[in-house]
Design a protein around this motif. Structure first.
Motif, PDB file in Angstrom:
ATOM      1  N   GLN A  74      21.653   2.878   5.214  1.00 23.16           N
ATOM      2  CA  GLN A  74      20.921   3.730   4.270  1.00 23.16           C
ATOM      3  C   GLN A  74      19.591   3.093   3.899  1.00 23.16           C
ATOM      4  O   GLN A  74      19.222   3.065   2.717  1.00 23.16           O
ATOM      5  N   THR A  75      18.893   2.570   4.862  1.00 21.65           N
ATOM      6  CA  THR A  75      17.608   1.920   4.596  1.00 21.65           C
ATOM      7  C   THR A  75      16.527   2.571   5.442  1.00 21.65           C
ATOM      8  O   THR A  75      16.772   2.943   6.582  1.00 21.65           O
ATOM      9  N   LYS A  76      15.336   2.666   4.859  1.00 21.86           N
ATOM     10  CA  LYS A  76      14.169   3.100   5.634  1.00 21.86           C
ATOM     11  C   LYS A  76      13.002   2.255   5.180  1.00 21.86           C
ATOM     12  O   LYS A  76      12.861   2.018   3.973  1.00 21.86           O
ATOM     13  N   HIS A  77      12.191   1.770   6.082  1.00 28.71           N
ATOM     14  CA  HIS A  77      10.888   1.258   5.671  1.00 28.71           C
ATOM     15  C   HIS A  77       9.885   1.284   6.800  1.00 28.71           C
ATOM     16  O   HIS A  77      10.248   1.428   7.962  1.00 28.71           O
ATOM     17  N   LYS A  78       8.620   1.145   6.398  1.00 27.21           N
ATOM     18  CA  LYS A  78       7.536   1.249   7.369  1.00 27.21           C
ATOM     19  C   LYS A  78       6.769  -0.056   7.430  1.00 27.21           C
ATOM     20  O   LYS A  78       6.593  -0.715   6.398  1.00 27.21           O
ATOM     21  N   PRO A  90      13.744  -4.046  12.861  1.00 31.63           N
ATOM     22  CA  PRO A  90      12.368  -4.310  13.307  1.00 31.63           C
ATOM     23  C   PRO A  90      12.158  -5.764  13.715  1.00 31.63           C
ATOM     24  O   PRO A  90      11.309  -6.060  14.551  1.00 31.63           O
ATOM     25  N   GLU A  91      12.953  -6.659  13.116  1.00 31.66           N
ATOM     26  CA  GLU A  91      12.802  -8.077  13.448  1.00 31.66           C
ATOM     27  C   GLU A  91      13.058  -8.335  14.937  1.00 31.66           C
ATOM     28  O   GLU A  91      12.556  -9.316  15.495  1.00 31.66           O
ATOM     29  N   ALA A  92      13.834  -7.471  15.587  1.00 33.39           N
ATOM     30  CA  ALA A  92      14.059  -7.654  17.030  1.00 33.39           C
ATOM     31  C   ALA A  92      12.740  -7.465  17.784  1.00 33.39           C
ATOM     32  O   ALA A  92      12.404  -8.241  18.683  1.00 33.39           O
ATOM     33  N   LEU A  93      11.985  -6.446  17.382  1.00 34.54           N
ATOM     34  CA  LEU A  93      10.680  -6.216  18.022  1.00 34.54           C
ATOM     35  C   LEU A  93       9.714  -7.347  17.674  1.00 34.54           C
ATOM     36  O   LEU A  93       8.933  -7.792  18.511  1.00 34.54           O
ATOM     37  N   GLU A  94       9.802  -7.805  16.417  1.00 36.41           N
ATOM     38  CA  GLU A  94       8.915  -8.898  16.006  1.00 36.41           C
ATOM     39  C   GLU A  94       9.207 -10.158  16.811  1.00 36.41           C
ATOM     40  O   GLU A  94       8.294 -10.891  17.194  1.00 36.41           O
ATOM     41  N   ALA A  95      10.477 -10.398  17.090  1.00 33.11           N
ATOM     42  CA  ALA A  95      10.838 -11.578  17.889  1.00 33.11           C
ATOM     43  C   ALA A  95      10.277 -11.438  19.309  1.00 33.11           C
ATOM     44  O   ALA A  95       9.745 -12.404  19.876  1.00 33.11           O
ATOM     45  N   MET A  96      10.381 -10.248  19.875  1.00 33.09           N
ATOM     46  CA  MET A  96       9.842 -10.022  21.229  1.00 33.09           C
ATOM     47  C   MET A  96       8.327 -10.254  21.228  1.00 33.09           C
ATOM     48  O   MET A  96       7.775 -10.947  22.087  1.00 33.09           O
ATOM     49  N   ILE A 136       8.594   2.372  12.204  1.00 32.97           N
ATOM     50  CA  ILE A 136       9.403   2.970  11.141  1.00 32.97           C
ATOM     51  C   ILE A 136      10.841   2.517  11.398  1.00 32.97           C
ATOM     52  O   ILE A 136      11.373   2.741  12.483  1.00 32.97           O
ATOM     53  N   TYR A 137      11.418   1.864  10.411  1.00 27.27           N
ATOM     54  CA  TYR A 137      12.834   1.481  10.530  1.00 27.27           C
ATOM     55  C   TYR A 137      13.640   2.530   9.780  1.00 27.27           C
ATOM     56  O   TYR A 137      13.400   2.785   8.592  1.00 27.27           O
ATOM     57  N   ASP A 138      14.582   3.153  10.466  1.00 25.42           N
ATOM     58  CA  ASP A 138      15.406   4.182   9.842  1.00 25.42           C
ATOM     59  C   ASP A 138      16.851   3.881  10.215  1.00 25.42           C
ATOM     60  O   ASP A 138      17.239   3.982  11.380  1.00 25.42           O
ATOM     61  N   SER A 139      17.616   3.445   9.220  1.00 25.67           N
ATOM     62  CA  SER A 139      18.986   3.029   9.486  1.00 25.67           C
ATOM     63  C   SER A 139      19.970   3.834   8.655  1.00 25.67           C
ATOM     64  O   SER A 139      20.261   3.485   7.509  1.00 25.67           O
ATOM     65  N   PRO A 140      20.490   4.929   9.227  1.00 25.44           N
ATOM     66  CA  PRO A 140      21.496   5.669   8.464  1.00 25.44           C
ATOM     67  C   PRO A 140      22.754   4.829   8.241  1.00 25.44           C
ATOM     68  O   PRO A 140      23.520   5.123   7.328  1.00 25.44           O
ATOM     69  N   ILE A 141      22.943   3.789   9.004  1.00 23.45           N
ATOM     70  CA  ILE A 141      24.135   2.958   8.813  1.00 23.45           C
ATOM     71  C   ILE A 141      24.020   2.149   7.525  1.00 23.45           C
ATOM     72  O   ILE A 141      24.988   2.000   6.784  1.00 23.45           O
TER      73      ILE A 141
END
Ligand code: COA
Ligand code: AMP
Length: 629
Positions: A80-84, A120-126, A73-78
């Motif tokens: 204002q985005t959320k997605h799963k 989430p792309e950081a985790l995807e890169a890992m 779950i990506y939750d970015s109050p900075i």
């Protein structure tokens, strides 16, 4: 089985214990034994097994029919985005990214630096690196170009994966210019850089070197998981040591999988499918183990939170995320809770939210002070569990095993040693001390699976830093004691490492930077107590003879120099000019005494001090910046 029985079971038969734990992992070829001690005191685990981390963290859940479950779950109050992202989506995204990396030549054993914010792309890169057996090294975004360059030269990556920018409250962190700056400083150059363009800032791509994250995946074949040996390095994570050169902590694949998976149920008490949240950053070990790998290996849902405990938008952000996403176990640093408590002492911000999903709050990264623990317990009405670990170990050395057998909490103690760790308190000569006596905390070798087998390209440093001082033990660098019930009490570091807002920093590294200022003849940096961040660094500068510029100008330049060379994360904002530094007759700077003066604590005049009058001068200088009351 109780904690005591589990610990005893491990002690009686470590090999059997870890072979059994290994069964929870999908092996391409199962290991025939857990520990290999042929090269003691260097050890490896599961060395003859073949396995892939990405398969265990992603593909196997899809194959088991859980592809529709949310993985991230990506939750970015900075922003204002959320997605799963479901496990099935994650598999195709990671396989595609890995395929593109492979098409450009990345293979098993190649290093890849990842320099990305909390997306989430950081985790995807890992995971894409793990899929190929490539060794990633994630660099925290709060480090400056110079620190990135040092890591590039040390691990010599074939590729660098970066985002165009990161977002701090009120400020865009220009990752791409920082990366370009690092590549100007470094001797080693990667074959190529992959840039994830964020809409908040699109970066210039250098032709022939930089490729676009999406563009370079176009038309490539997705990559399958490449089996690697159990002792193959999964990643390198640099951490602060005594000097300016960071230590490249290596994590080996097999032990990492087995140990993290074991902790998810036994320490954090989550079942596959539960939502687990560690509010940290992928640049730190907590992010590696408990934002990315642990929850995914265990089949949990993890949260990538791009925000701060306060100010994004308020001190209720944590509580909103917990209630909105149904978080069962929550892990953060004490400093984050202190920040919330400072803004919302009454806990009013919890009120709009149903927090009944939350069962436990876990704290680590620095000492958890009793006030913070008690406050969190009161406003959340759940157990608050302090646990103690390090980048080197990758998971808890001491904790309260909530999924085995919750033990009584002793506030101020991270509870007891976990199976795998025989923790001893030693005196200077390496003799075990009695309960209640303060000494160096050491762990009897071998360290369990998942802990560092070595430092990257620095075996001598590994031996010197951790193994030589107390033969037969791993030296943790922490001092403390064990009580009659076996509870550990972590009191202080025995080296020049300080802990600022849960971030581990080297005062030695800051001193190296300050000493490079042309007007600074000599300097010292100490960590002083800070209500919010636990510790903050303070620099003492002795100026070169003949310099007679305003002191304020020089201290401001020094503050800027540390920020430019090490990065904002150093939080180096306080520097004072003094005539001399207090030293022993043999010339050793009396840092421990300076810390006591700064913190307004009683201290004993060191017998070996060269000139006691200097301490008054230090006190006066500290008073000018609000310390040594
Ligand atoms: N990229 C770029 N800069 C970053 C950064 C990142 N990923 N993370 C932090 N920084 C910057 C901050 O903006 C700040 O810069 P400033 O001097 O311009 O204000 C500086 O580094 C110091 O950061 P930090 O010490 O983390 O303090 P903060 O001002 O960002 O606020 C608190 C942090 C006080 C809210 C703190 O409670 C907190 O939550 N810290 C993070 C705790 C944590 O996750 N620790 C990890 C171990 S589990
Ligand atoms: P890091 O490698 O950044 O995780 O920092 C590890 C260091 O942080 C440890 O060696 C301790 O000094 C400190 N630390 C981590 N967790 C705790 C804790 N629960 N209590 C006290 N100190 C801690």
């Amino acid at each position: 089985m109780s904690y005591a029985e589990t610990y005893e079971r491990w002690k009686q038969d470590p090999e059997g214990f870890w072979m059994e734990a290994a069964q929870a992992i999908d092996w391409v070829k199962a290991p025939t034994r857990a520990l290999n001690a042929d090269n003691a005191p260097l050890y490896t685990w599961y060395a003859d097994g073949l396995v892939n981390t990405c398969h265990n963290a992603v593909d196997r859940h899809v194959e088991a029919g859980r592809g529709a479950q949310t993985a991230i779950i990506y939750d970015s109050p900075i922003t204002q985005t959320k997605h799963k992202i479901s496990y099935a989506e994650l598999r195709s995204r990671v396989a595609s990214l890995a395929g593109a990396l492979r098409a450009k030549g990345v293979e098993k054993g190649d290093r890849v630096i990842i320099y990305m914010p909390m997306v989430p792309e950081a985790l995807e890169a890992m995971l894409a690196c793990a899929r190929l057996g490539a060794v990633h090294s994630v660099v925290f975004g709060g480090f400056a170009a110079n620190e990135l360059a040092v890591r590039i030269d040390d691990c010599k990556p074939k590729a660098i994966i970066a985002a165009s920018c990161g977002l701090e409250p009120g400020r865009v962190v220009h990752y791409k210019p920082l990366l370009d700056g690092a590549l100007e400083l470094s001797t080693h150059q990667p074959d190529f850089c992959v840039i994830f363009q964020r809409e908040q800032e699109v970066a210039y791509l250098e032709e022939g070197r930089d490729v676009d994250w999406h563009g370079f995946q176009y038309g490539v074949d997705p990559a399958e998981c490449v089996p690697v040996e159990g002792d193959h390095p999964a990643y390198i994570l640099y951490t602060s040591g005594t000097t300016g050169a960071p230590k490249g902590v290596v994590r080996a694949t097999g032990g990492h999988l087995v140990a993290l998976n074991w902790t998810m149920k036994n320490i954090y008490n989550v079942e596959p499918g539960d939502v687990f949240w560690a509010a940290s950053d992928v640049g730190w070990v907590v992010g590696h183990s408990y934002i990315c790998y642990g929850p995914l290996i265990h089949g949990n849902t993890t949260i990538v939170f791009e925000g701060k405990p306060v100010g994004t938008p308020d001190a209720g952000t944590f509580w909103r995320v917990i209630s909105e996403h149904g978080v069962k176990s929550f892990f953060t640093a004490p400093t984050a809770i202190r920040a919330v408590k400072r803004e919302d002492p009454e806990g009013k911000f919890t009120k709009p939210y149903d927090l009944s999903c939350l069962k436990t709050l876990y704290l680590a990264g620095e000492r958890a002070d009793p006030d913070t623990i008690e406050w969190a317990q009161r406003i959340l009405n759940v157990p608050v569990i302090d646990h103690w670990w390090q980048t080197e170990t990758g998971y808890a050395i001491a904790a309260n095993p909530m999924g085995i057998d919750p033990l009584p909490v002793k506030i101020g103690s991270p509870s007891v040693a976990m199976p795998g760790y025989d923790v001893q308190i030693l005196d200077e000569a390496g003799h075990p001390m009695k309960p209640g006596e303060l000494g160096a905390i050491a762990i009897k070798l071998p360290l369990p699976p998942g802990t560092l087998p070595n430092l990257w390209n620095a075996e001598e440093r590994f031996r010197k830093s951790y193994l030589d001082h107390f033969p037969g033990y791993y030296e943790t660098g922490d001092a403390g004691m064990k009580d009659e019930d076996g509870y550990l009490w972590i009191m202080a570091r025995t080296d020049d490492v300080i802990n600022v807002a849960g971030h581990r920093l080297s005062t030695g590294a800051m001193e190296e930077v300050l000493a490079s200022h042309p007007d600074v003849a000599e300097c010292a940096v100490i960590g002083v107590t800070d209500q919010l961040k636990g510790q903050v660094p303070v620099g003492f500068l002795c100026l070169t003879k003949g310099v007679n510029r305003p002191e304020g100008e020089i201290t401001a330049e020094c503050v800027k120099l540390v920020r430019d060379r090490i990065g904002p994360v150093a939080a180096f904002k306080l520097a004072v000019v003094v005539d001399r530094l207090p030293k022993t007759r043999s010339g050793k700077i009396l840092r421990a005494t300076m810390i006591k003066i700064a913190d307004s604590e009683e201290f004993k005049m060191p017998a070996t001090i060269d000139d006691p009058a200097i301490l008054d001068e230090i006190k006066t200088a500290l008073q000018t910046i609000g310390y040594a009351k």
